[in-house]
Design a protein around this motif. Structure first.
Motif, PDB file in Angstrom:
ATOM      1  N   ARG A 125     -75.227 -27.118  19.038  1.00  0.00           N
ATOM      2  CA  ARG A 125     -76.338 -27.171  18.332  1.00  0.00           C
ATOM      3  C   ARG A 125     -76.244 -25.908  17.143  1.00  0.00           C
ATOM      4  N   LEU A 126     -76.864 -26.132  15.896  1.00  0.00           N
ATOM      5  CA  LEU A 126     -76.622 -25.550  14.774  1.00  0.00           C
ATOM      6  C   LEU A 126     -77.448 -24.114  15.221  1.00  0.00           C
ATOM      7  N   PRO A 127     -76.694 -22.816  15.083  1.00  0.00           N
ATOM      8  CA  PRO A 127     -77.405 -21.592  15.222  1.00  0.00           C
ATOM      9  C   PRO A 127     -78.648 -21.296  14.484  1.00  0.00           C
ATOM     10  N   VAL A 128     -79.438 -20.691  14.959  1.00  0.00           N
ATOM     11  CA  VAL A 128     -80.679 -20.024  14.072  1.00  0.00           C
ATOM     12  C   VAL A 128     -81.591 -21.185  14.500  1.00  0.00           C
ATOM     13  N   VAL A 129     -81.511 -22.378  13.753  1.00  0.00           N
ATOM     14  CA  VAL A 129     -82.607 -23.550  14.016  1.00  0.00           C
ATOM     15  C   VAL A 129     -82.351 -24.149  15.248  1.00  0.00           C
ATOM     16  N   ASN A 130     -81.282 -24.031  16.080  1.00  0.00           N
ATOM     17  CA  ASN A 130     -81.194 -24.633  17.424  1.00  0.00           C
ATOM     18  C   ASN A 130     -81.287 -26.285  17.295  1.00  0.00           C
ATOM     19  N   LYS A 131     -80.678 -26.813  16.311  1.00  0.00           N
ATOM     20  CA  LYS A 131     -80.553 -28.284  16.008  1.00  0.00           C
ATOM     21  C   LYS A 131     -79.554 -29.059  16.734  1.00  0.00           C
ATOM     22  N   LYS A 132     -79.566 -29.988  17.707  1.00  0.00           N
ATOM     23  CA  LYS A 132     -78.363 -30.372  18.267  1.00  0.00           C
ATOM     24  C   LYS A 132     -77.715 -31.441  17.215  1.00  0.00           C
ATOM     25  N   ILE A 133     -76.426 -31.315  16.792  1.00  0.00           N
ATOM     26  CA  ILE A 133     -75.883 -32.064  16.030  1.00  0.00           C
ATOM     27  C   ILE A 133     -74.610 -32.729  16.674  1.00  0.00           C
ATOM     28  N   MET A 134     -74.204 -32.514  18.220  1.00  0.00           N
ATOM     29  CA  MET A 134     -73.241 -33.331  18.946  1.00  0.00           C
ATOM     30  C   MET A 134     -73.716 -33.486  20.438  1.00  0.00           C
ATOM     31  N   ASP A 135     -73.782 -34.529  20.815  1.00  0.00           N
ATOM     32  CA  ASP A 135     -74.359 -34.812  22.252  1.00  0.00           C
ATOM     33  C   ASP A 135     -72.855 -34.556  23.315  1.00  0.00           C
ATOM     34  N   ILE A 136     -72.889 -33.736  24.207  1.00  0.00           N
ATOM     35  CA  ILE A 136     -71.552 -33.489  25.045  1.00  0.00           C
ATOM     36  C   ILE A 136     -72.433 -33.681  26.539  1.00  0.00           C
ATOM     37  N   GLY A 137     -73.409 -33.115  26.637  1.00  0.00           N
ATOM     38  CA  GLY A 137     -73.956 -33.664  28.147  1.00  0.00           C
ATOM     39  C   GLY A 137     -75.161 -33.329  27.921  1.00  0.00           C
ATOM     40  N   GLU A 138     -76.016 -33.363  29.375  1.00  0.00           N
ATOM     41  CA  GLU A 138     -77.299 -33.226  29.519  1.00  0.00           C
ATOM     42  C   GLU A 138     -77.679 -32.340  30.682  1.00  0.00           C
ATOM     43  N   PRO A 139     -78.778 -31.590  30.710  1.00  0.00           N
ATOM     44  CA  PRO A 139     -79.175 -30.853  31.949  1.00  0.00           C
ATOM     45  C   PRO A 139     -79.352 -31.778  33.206  1.00  0.00           C
ATOM     46  N   GLN A 140     -78.839 -31.351  34.208  1.00  0.00           N
ATOM     47  CA  GLN A 140     -78.870 -31.969  35.672  1.00  0.00           C
ATOM     48  C   GLN A 140     -80.000 -31.131  36.400  1.00  0.00           C
ATOM     49  N   ARG A 141     -80.265 -32.193  37.490  1.00  0.00           N
ATOM     50  CA  ARG A 141     -81.117 -31.269  38.390  1.00  0.00           C
ATOM     51  C   ARG A 141     -80.422 -30.424  39.164  1.00  0.00           C
ATOM     52  N   GLY A 142     -80.897 -29.231  39.258  1.00  0.00           N
ATOM     53  CA  GLY A 142     -80.280 -28.023  39.843  1.00  0.00           C
ATOM     54  C   GLY A 142     -79.661 -27.134  38.988  1.00  0.00           C
ATOM     55  N   ASP A 143     -79.493 -27.321  37.737  1.00  0.00           N
ATOM     56  CA  ASP A 143     -78.837 -26.587  36.893  1.00  0.00           C
ATOM     57  C   ASP A 143     -79.852 -25.265  36.768  1.00  0.00           C
ATOM     58  N   VAL A 144     -79.313 -24.209  36.353  1.00  0.00           N
ATOM     59  CA  VAL A 144     -80.226 -23.099  35.798  1.00  0.00           C
ATOM     60  C   VAL A 144     -79.861 -22.972  34.351  1.00  0.00           C
ATOM     61  N   MET A 145     -80.959 -23.113  33.595  1.00  0.00           N
ATOM     62  CA  MET A 145     -81.063 -23.209  32.139  1.00  0.00           C
ATOM     63  C   MET A 145     -81.975 -22.237  31.566  1.00  0.00           C
ATOM     64  N   VAL A 146     -81.298 -21.853  30.637  1.00  0.00           N
ATOM     65  CA  VAL A 146     -81.983 -20.862  29.529  1.00  0.00           C
ATOM     66  C   VAL A 146     -82.566 -21.678  28.557  1.00  0.00           C
ATOM     67  N   PHE A 147     -83.882 -21.340  27.951  1.00  0.00           N
ATOM     68  CA  PHE A 147     -84.667 -22.202  26.867  1.00  0.00           C
ATOM     69  C   PHE A 147     -85.381 -21.094  26.384  1.00  0.00           C
ATOM     70  N   ARG A 148     -86.074 -21.620  25.140  1.00  0.00           N
ATOM     71  CA  ARG A 148     -86.908 -20.999  24.364  1.00  0.00           C
ATOM     72  C   ARG A 148     -88.375 -21.386  25.052  1.00  0.00           C
ATOM     73  N   TYR A 149     -89.088 -20.371  25.346  1.00  0.00           N
ATOM     74  CA  TYR A 149     -90.529 -20.768  25.847  1.00  0.00           C
ATOM     75  C   TYR A 149     -91.264 -21.456  25.043  1.00  0.00           C
ATOM     76  N   PRO A 150     -91.721 -22.758  25.651  1.00  0.00           N
ATOM     77  CA  PRO A 150     -92.446 -23.564  24.447  1.00  0.00           C
ATOM     78  C   PRO A 150     -93.825 -22.885  23.820  1.00  0.00           C
ATOM     79  N   LYS A 151     -94.373 -22.221  24.572  1.00  0.00           N
ATOM     80  CA  LYS A 151     -95.557 -21.313  23.949  1.00  0.00           C
ATOM     81  C   LYS A 151     -95.300 -20.254  23.131  1.00  0.00           C
TER      82      LYS A 151
END
Length: 299
Positions: A125-151
């Protein structure tokens, strides 16, 4: 504070200074030094009358050093560019450190744990804008994931991925069922939460697919979800009742929960995590100042 943006601005500023020094200022200093040394050498015979050869050599070397020296503002800005660039690239595309601020992921992660987050597992993902530019993998059930709070996308949250796009997640009577397959639970000794000075029921939860991790439940907390946002995106995908809720995860979104189930504000309350908000997969505790024994990888 958007640290990624600040780091990007510093890279740009120091990079401009570094390039300008290589292409312009360094040449000017070398030209100035050459002229000064030529003038010094032209007067060398006269100078030898009052100074010895060794003194002249030292004076010539000092003159060259003064003429070639970068001004202080350029020295600091240009010299820091390679370091800042390396930190920016490492933090943006490889791994980023975070500190756990709350107890929503107890017992897996404790308040004060410093963790590392893999930035490329889920795509470049491009920094700052966080736009994905290349697919490598996807989150899987059970992963511990960091994300930007949607609200409030200025905040980073960390939770466990429970449902991926297309999954039907049911959480009733504090038990999970995913696509009609119930999670398995093994009771462990009660867990003492030292922050709240209270014991919680401790279970080993096995998600459909085999991922195992510890979770906590408070026996005095109700099963129904109180205080859920009535207007989050794709709210119609969820049905709430006295036993809990059932949600179908929309495409491009994820359903996440904290391991400290009765002390976590997560997808049960504010909805799904869009793919564009993903930061990365947490995989390691690299420091805990109060407990060095916690350092290492975790599930």
């Amino acid at each position: 504070m958007n640290f990624a943006l600040i780091l990007f601005v510093l890279v740009v500023i120091t990079g401009i200074a570094w390039v300008a020094d290589k292409l312009v200022f360094a040449r000017q200093r070398r030209s100035s030094a050459a002229l000064a040394l030529a003038e010094f050498d032209a007067q060398r015979q006269h100078r030898q009358a009052v100074s010895g050869p060794s003194d002249l050599d030292r004076s010539r070397a000092k003159l060259a050093e003064e003429k070639l020296r970068q001004p202080w503002w350029l020295e600091y800005s240009a010299s820091f560019f390679p370091v800042i660039l390396a930190v920016f690239v490492l933090r943006s595309f490889v791994v980023e450190p975070f500190k756990i601020p709350s107890g929503s992921m107890i017992p897996t992660l404790l308040i004060g744990d410093f963790i590392l987050v893999n930035k490329y597992n889920y795509g470049i993902r491009l920094p700052v804008v966080n736009k994905k530019i290349m697919d490598i993998g996807e989150p899987q059930r059970g992963d511990v994931m960091v994300f930007r709070y949607p609200k409030d996308e200025s905040l980073d949250y960390i939770k466990r991925v429970i449902g991926v796009p297309g999954d039907v997640v049911r959480y009733e009577n504090k038990k999970l069922t995913i696509n009609g397959k119930p999670a398995e639970y093994k009771q462990l000794p009660d867990y003492l939460d030292e922050e709240r000075l209270a014991y919680s029921k401790h279970y080993l939860e096995t998600l459909p697919g085999g991922v195992q991790h510890g979770i906590l439940n408070d026996s005095d907390r109700p099963a129904f979800i109180a205080g859920a946002d009535p207007d989050f995106p794709f709210r119609d995908n969820c049905t709430y009742n006295q036993l809990g809720l059932t949600c179908k995860v929309p495409e491009g979104h994820y359903f996440v929960m904290g391991d400290n189930r009765d002390n976590s504000l997560d997808s049960r309350y504010w909805g799904f995590v869009p793919d564009k908000n993903i930061v990365g997969r947490a995989f390691m505790i690299w420091m805990n100042l109060g407990n060095f024994g916690r350092v290492g990888s975790f599930k």
